[in-house]
Design an enzyme around this catalytic site. Sequence first.
Site, short mmCIF file in Angstrom:
data_model
loop_
_atom_site.label_atom_id
_atom_site.label_comp_id
_atom_site.label_asym_id
_atom_site.label_seq_id
_atom_site.Cartn_x
_atom_site.Cartn_y
_atom_site.Cartn_z
N LYS A 14 0.66 2.46 9.17
CA LYS A 14 -0.41 2.03 10.09
C LYS A 14 -1.10 0.84 9.52
O LYS A 14 -1.24 -0.14 10.30
CB LYS A 14 -0.96 3.30 10.22
CG LYS A 14 -0.72 4.43 11.02
CD LYS A 14 -1.54 5.59 11.11
CE LYS A 14 -2.27 6.22 9.99
NZ LYS A 14 -1.45 7.07 8.86
N ARG A 88 -7.94 11.17 14.99
CA ARG A 88 -7.21 12.18 14.38
C ARG A 88 -7.35 13.71 14.78
O ARG A 88 -6.85 14.65 14.33
CB ARG A 88 -7.75 12.35 12.75
CG ARG A 88 -6.76 11.36 11.78
CD ARG A 88 -7.44 11.37 10.49
NE ARG A 88 -6.63 11.30 9.29
CZ ARG A 88 -6.47 9.94 8.73
NH1 ARG A 88 -7.04 8.86 9.30
NH2 ARG A 88 -5.52 9.90 7.83
N ARG A 127 2.09 3.60 -3.53
CA ARG A 127 1.04 2.62 -2.57
C ARG A 127 0.05 1.94 -3.45
O ARG A 127 -0.53 2.94 -4.39
CB ARG A 127 0.55 3.20 -1.40
CG ARG A 127 -0.68 2.50 -0.96
CD ARG A 127 -1.18 2.92 0.35
NE ARG A 127 -1.74 4.38 0.52
CZ ARG A 127 -1.73 5.02 1.71
NH1 ARG A 127 -1.59 4.40 2.77
NH2 ARG A 127 -2.35 6.24 1.63
N ARG A 161 -5.47 4.64 -4.66
CA ARG A 161 -6.42 5.69 -4.19
C ARG A 161 -6.22 6.82 -4.73
O ARG A 161 -5.33 7.49 -5.09
CB ARG A 161 -6.08 5.74 -2.70
CG ARG A 161 -6.66 4.84 -1.81
CD ARG A 161 -6.13 4.74 -0.32
NE ARG A 161 -6.22 6.00 0.35
CZ ARG A 161 -5.80 6.22 1.55
NH1 ARG A 161 -5.27 5.26 2.21
NH2 ARG A 161 -5.74 7.17 2.01
N ARG A 172 -3.16 16.71 3.20
CA ARG A 172 -3.24 15.55 4.29
C ARG A 172 -2.10 15.83 5.36
O ARG A 172 -2.34 15.73 6.50
CB ARG A 172 -2.89 14.19 3.72
CG ARG A 172 -4.23 13.86 3.14
CD ARG A 172 -3.97 12.59 1.93
NE ARG A 172 -3.84 11.35 2.45
CZ ARG A 172 -3.43 10.43 1.64
NH1 ARG A 172 -3.12 10.35 0.49
NH2 ARG A 172 -3.08 9.33 2.29
P1 ADP Z 1 -4.00 7.65 5.45
O1 ADP Z 1 -3.62 6.29 4.72
O2 ADP Z 1 -3.31 8.80 4.79
O3 ADP Z 1 -3.42 7.63 7.07
P2 ADP Z 1 -7.01 6.95 5.74
O4 ADP Z 1 -7.08 5.86 4.80
O5 ADP Z 1 -6.72 6.68 7.15
O6 ADP Z 1 -5.37 7.97 5.23
O7 ADP Z 1 -7.88 8.07 5.43
C1 ADP Z 1 -7.92 8.92 4.18
C2 ADP Z 1 -8.75 9.84 4.50
O8 ADP Z 1 -10.37 9.48 4.89
C3 ADP Z 1 -8.49 10.98 5.22
O9 ADP Z 1 -7.59 11.92 4.49
C4 ADP Z 1 -9.74 11.81 5.54
O10 ADP Z 1 -10.47 12.50 4.46
C5 ADP Z 1 -10.67 10.54 5.91
N1 ADP Z 1 -10.51 10.16 7.30
C6 ADP Z 1 -10.24 8.81 7.58
N2 ADP Z 1 -10.12 8.71 9.06
C7 ADP Z 1 -10.41 9.91 9.40
C8 ADP Z 1 -10.84 10.56 10.76
N3 ADP Z 1 -10.37 9.86 12.04
N4 ADP Z 1 -11.09 11.90 10.70
C9 ADP Z 1 -11.33 12.51 9.97
N5 ADP Z 1 -11.16 11.99 8.38
C10 ADP Z 1 -10.95 10.95 8.43
P1 ADP Z 2 -0.73 4.47 6.45
O1 ADP Z 2 -1.45 3.09 6.70
O2 ADP Z 2 -0.20 4.89 7.65
O3 ADP Z 2 -1.12 5.55 5.48
P2 ADP Z 2 0.51 2.05 4.60
O4 ADP Z 2 0.67 0.95 5.55
O5 ADP Z 2 -0.42 2.00 3.87
O6 ADP Z 2 0.56 3.31 5.63
O7 ADP Z 2 2.03 2.33 3.92
C1 ADP Z 2 2.19 3.10 3.18
C2 ADP Z 2 2.71 2.58 1.69
O8 ADP Z 2 4.33 2.28 2.40
C3 ADP Z 2 2.67 1.16 1.46
O9 ADP Z 2 2.77 1.18 0.05
C4 ADP Z 2 3.24 0.18 2.13
O10 ADP Z 2 3.56 -0.88 1.28
C5 ADP Z 2 4.80 0.91 2.40
N1 ADP Z 2 5.30 0.71 3.71
C6 ADP Z 2 4.75 0.55 4.96
N2 ADP Z 2 5.46 0.44 5.93
C7 ADP Z 2 6.89 0.42 5.23
C8 ADP Z 2 8.11 0.34 5.61
N3 ADP Z 2 8.34 0.11 6.99
N4 ADP Z 2 8.83 0.25 4.83
C9 ADP Z 2 9.07 0.53 3.56
N5 ADP Z 2 7.71 0.85 2.87
C10 ADP Z 2 6.63 0.81 3.90
#
Ligand code: ADP
Ligand code: ADP
Length: 219
Positions: A14, A88, A127, A161, A172
Site C-alpha cells: 500500500k 481498518r 522492509r 519498524r 497484525r
Molecule cells: P502496515 O504497513 O502493516 O499496513 P501501518 O503503518 O498502516 O502498517 O500501521 C502500523 C500500525 O499503526 C498498525 O499495526 C496499528 O497499530 C496502527 N494503525 C495504523 N492505521 C490504523 C487504523 N486505521 N486503525 C487502527 N490502527 C491503525
Molecule cells: P504496506 O504499506 O502495505 O504495509 P509496503 O509498501 O511498505 O506495504 O511494502 C512492504 C514491503 O514489500 C516493502 O519492503 C516493499 O519494498 C516491498 N514491496 C512492496 N511491493 C512489492 C512488490 N510488488 N513486489 C515485491 N516487493 C514489494
Amino acid sequence: MSNIILLGPPGAGKGTQARLLTEGRGMEQLSTGDMLRAARTSGTEMGKKVAAVMDRGELVTDEIVIGLIAERLRDGSTGGFIFDGFPRTLAQADALGELLKRSGTDLDAVIEIRVDDKALEDRITGRFTCGNCGEVYHDRTKPTDKAGICDACGSTDLRRRPDDTAEALRTRMLAYYRDTSPLIGYYYHAGDLFVVDGLAEIPKVAASIAAILDQAGSS
Ligand code: ADP
Ligand code: ADP
Ligand code: ZN
C-alpha cells in the site's frame, strides 16, 4: 481528481503504491500508520498512548485515527486523497463516508491489493524505510543502489519498524482478518471495489492501479 482507498494486509504494498501515485498524479497520501509514528516521534500524549499497542501489532482506537483523518480532510486536496491503511474497521469506513460527504466529495475506488499470506512475512521482515523522505525499500526486492544510502534523497537514516517482526505480524494478520477484511465485502456491496494482483512486480502493480484510476476518472 479521485479519492481512493488502498486496502490490503500488512506488507501488501500500500505505502509503496501510494508514494508512486503521489509522484505520478499529484495525489495526497494519508497514511494513519505514518501519522501515528510521527506522533510517537514528536512525543505527544497521543503518541505515548499508542506506542505499545502499535508495537504489539494491535489496532489503535477508532476515535484516534478518525480524528487524525478528519483533521487532514478539512483543507481538501486538489489531486485527491489516497487513504493508505485507513479505514481498518467498519466504524472507520462509516466515519470516512460521512467525512467525505460533508466535504462534498466521494470515494472513487477502493483498490484491494491481494497478496498470498505466505509472501507477507518476507515482505515485512525485509522492509526498511528512509527516515528523511519516507521511501520504502526491501532487502531483497528493492534494495538501495548504494548500501546504507537512500536513493531518493541521499540520507543515511534508514530505519526498521519495531513492529516489523514475525511475531507482531501474526497479531497484525489476526487484526486484519477480524477487523479489516470485512471492508472487502462492505465496498464490494457499495460497488466501489477493484482488485489488483499484489504479487506482481512493483511497476506492474502500479500499472494495474493506473488503469483502474483512468477508468474510474473517465466514467
Ligand atoms: P502496515 O504497513 O502493516 O499496513 P501501518 O503503518 O498502516 O502498517 O500501521 C502500523 C500500525 O499503526 C498498525 O499495526 C496499528 O497499530 C496502527 N494503525 C495504523 N492505521 C490504523 C487504523 N486505521 N486503525 C487502527 N490502527 C491503525
Ligand atoms: P504496506 O504499506 O502495505 O504495509 P509496503 O509498501 O511498505 O506495504 O511494502 C512492504 C514491503 O514489500 C516493502 O519492503 C516493499 O519494498 C516491498 N514491496 C512492496 N511491493 C512489492 C512488490 N510488488 N513486489 C515485491 N516487493 C514489494
Ligand atoms: Zn530518503
